[in-house]
Design a protein around this motif. Structure first.
Motif, short mmCIF file in Angstrom:
data_model
loop_
_atom_site.label_atom_id
_atom_site.label_comp_id
_atom_site.label_asym_id
_atom_site.label_seq_id
_atom_site.Cartn_x
_atom_site.Cartn_y
_atom_site.Cartn_z
N ARG A 1 1.00 -1.42 0.21
CA ARG A 1 -0.12 -0.04 0.06
C ARG A 1 0.87 1.37 0.07
N ARG B 1 2.36 0.17 -8.65
CA ARG B 1 2.18 -1.05 -7.51
C ARG B 1 2.82 -2.16 -8.09
N CYS C 1 -5.70 0.42 -3.65
CA CYS C 1 -4.62 1.35 -4.03
C CYS C 1 -5.20 2.84 -4.19
#
Length: 396
Positions: free
Chosen positions: A131, A154, A184
């Motif tokens: 995260r 990510r 996200c």
């Protein structure tokens, strides 16, 4: 290439032609080509320890992590303590900067940007392995205040998918990717980013997931010349990118053809053909590098994909791809093709008054035709190599 930039460059060339000064025309064209090929592009990559930013730096440069001399060091702990530049091996005007993660320094977000030299970067990529955290958001907000672009990546999505597949009875990759992306985005929105752009990537499978979306976003948001530079420097990890590279190179052929026409205006028999052959050899060499068909690029591809170099080379059909490009090789290839235009150019020089303009026109046509043909051949080989590297059907 962007239409507006193309028109601006052509307008410069047109003004030089109107002055009827061939030397000025040649200098103007060379200046235009320098703009196209040498515009600097500086990409900042930052993220926390173990996020995969150094691997991402390496893969964008086509460098294997195990290359001790040129690769950015990687590891599960923070390996970047200072701002480190990594020039692209084929494009020295393109530099990727491996920045220390903001949480690993003693600088707050605003001072961090000053510390890393904010002004020189064209855009920022903020990478996280899970995260995004408060420090990532603070950095993004400071970047936004200063009027530059940032993108959230990510990383290591392949690992997440494997873990989810093991833990779920009814695993669906598309659903899992959508959930990760949504988590996200919601997390970043809670921390104060209104419309975050999040891209899911695996540096070891760059042809999968969101890399194409990231490339398309950068293409849309970068200034035209920098967009062109980025496209040519990107690894050829999809058929779409290979095709875009081909289109960009095709758009530039007219500049070389005009330069050929200018040389064709020199009233000395044989000089135009000699200069054209040398120029074509140089341009085709550039094509090979852009498509990753030169030996160093193929060796790096073989190392990263575990496909033997000989197997990659075996699928290339064009003799241009298999050998070092020299004027002799270009001449040999031309002898197998229609040389009538080039021959007519030399004959036209003997015609009084109208001979030189005719020679210039024929020189433009022959150079444009030859470069277009060679570009098609190498682009087809690039597709074959890409498919072979991925274990796909190699028929094009």
């Amino acid at each position: 290439m962007d239409t507006q930039v193309d028109c601006e460059l052509m307008e410069e060339i047109k003004e030089a032609l109107q002055n009827n000064d061939l030397l000025l025309v040649a200098e103007t064209i060379q200046k235009c080509l320098d703009k196209l090929n040498n515009t600097p592009l500086n990409i900042a990559i930052t993220g926390g320890s173990g996020s995969g930013k150094s691997t991402f730096v390496n893969v964008l440069r086509g460098i294997d992590n195990r290359d001790k001399e040129r690769a950015a060091p990687t590891g599960v702990v923070e390996t970047t303590s200072e701002v480190t530049s990594y020039p692209h091996p084929n494009y020295p005007n393109v530099t990727l900067w491996d920045l220390p993660g903001i949480g690993t320094t003693t600088f707050p977000a605003d001072k961090y940007l000053e510390h890393v030299g904010f002004d020189k970067f064209d855009f920022f990529i903020i990478i996280s392995v899970d995260r995004f955290r408060e420090n990532d958001v603070k950095l993004a907000q400071e970047i936004q205040k200063m009027g530059k672009k940032f993108y959230f990546v990510r990383s290591k999505i392949d690992n997440n998918l494997r873990d989810e597949e093991r833990s779920q009875r009814k695993f669906n990759e598309e659903t899992t990717l959508a959930q990760i992306r949504e988590n996200c985005i919601k997390g970043l929105q809670k921390l104060g980013i209104e419309t975050p752009q999040v891209f899911l990537l695996s540096s070891f499978d760059l042809h999968l997931y969101d890399f194409r979306l990231l490339e398309e976003t950068l293409e849309r948001e970068l200034p035209a010349l920098k967009r062109n530079v980025l496209l040519l420097a990107l690894p050829s990890v999809s058929l779409e990118i290979i095709n875009k590279k081909k289109e960009a190179l095709q758009a530039n052929i007219k500049y070389y053809a005009i330069l050929s026409a200018v040389v064709g205006g020199v009233p000395v028999p044989g000089i135009s053909s000699a200069v054209d052959i040398g120029m074509i050899a140089g341009v085709v060499t550039q094509y090979k590098v852009v498509f990753g068909l030169d030996i160093p690029s193929l060796e790096r591809l073989a190392q990263t994909t575990r496909v033997p170099l000989d197997d990659l080379r075996a699928v290339m059909i064009s003799p241009l791809a298999a050998k070092k490009i020299t004027p002799d090789l270009v001449m040999k290839e031309l002898q197998h093709r229609d040389m009538s235009v080039m021959a007519a150019e030399e004959v036209s020089r003997c015609i009084p008054i109208l001979g030189i303009p005719a020679a210039m026109g024929l020189s433009f046509i022959s150079t444009y035709r030859v470069l277009s043909t060679f570009l098609d051949m190498l682009a087809d080989d690039a597709e074959r190599v890409f498919k072979k590297a991925l274990g796909l059907n190699t028929s094009v």
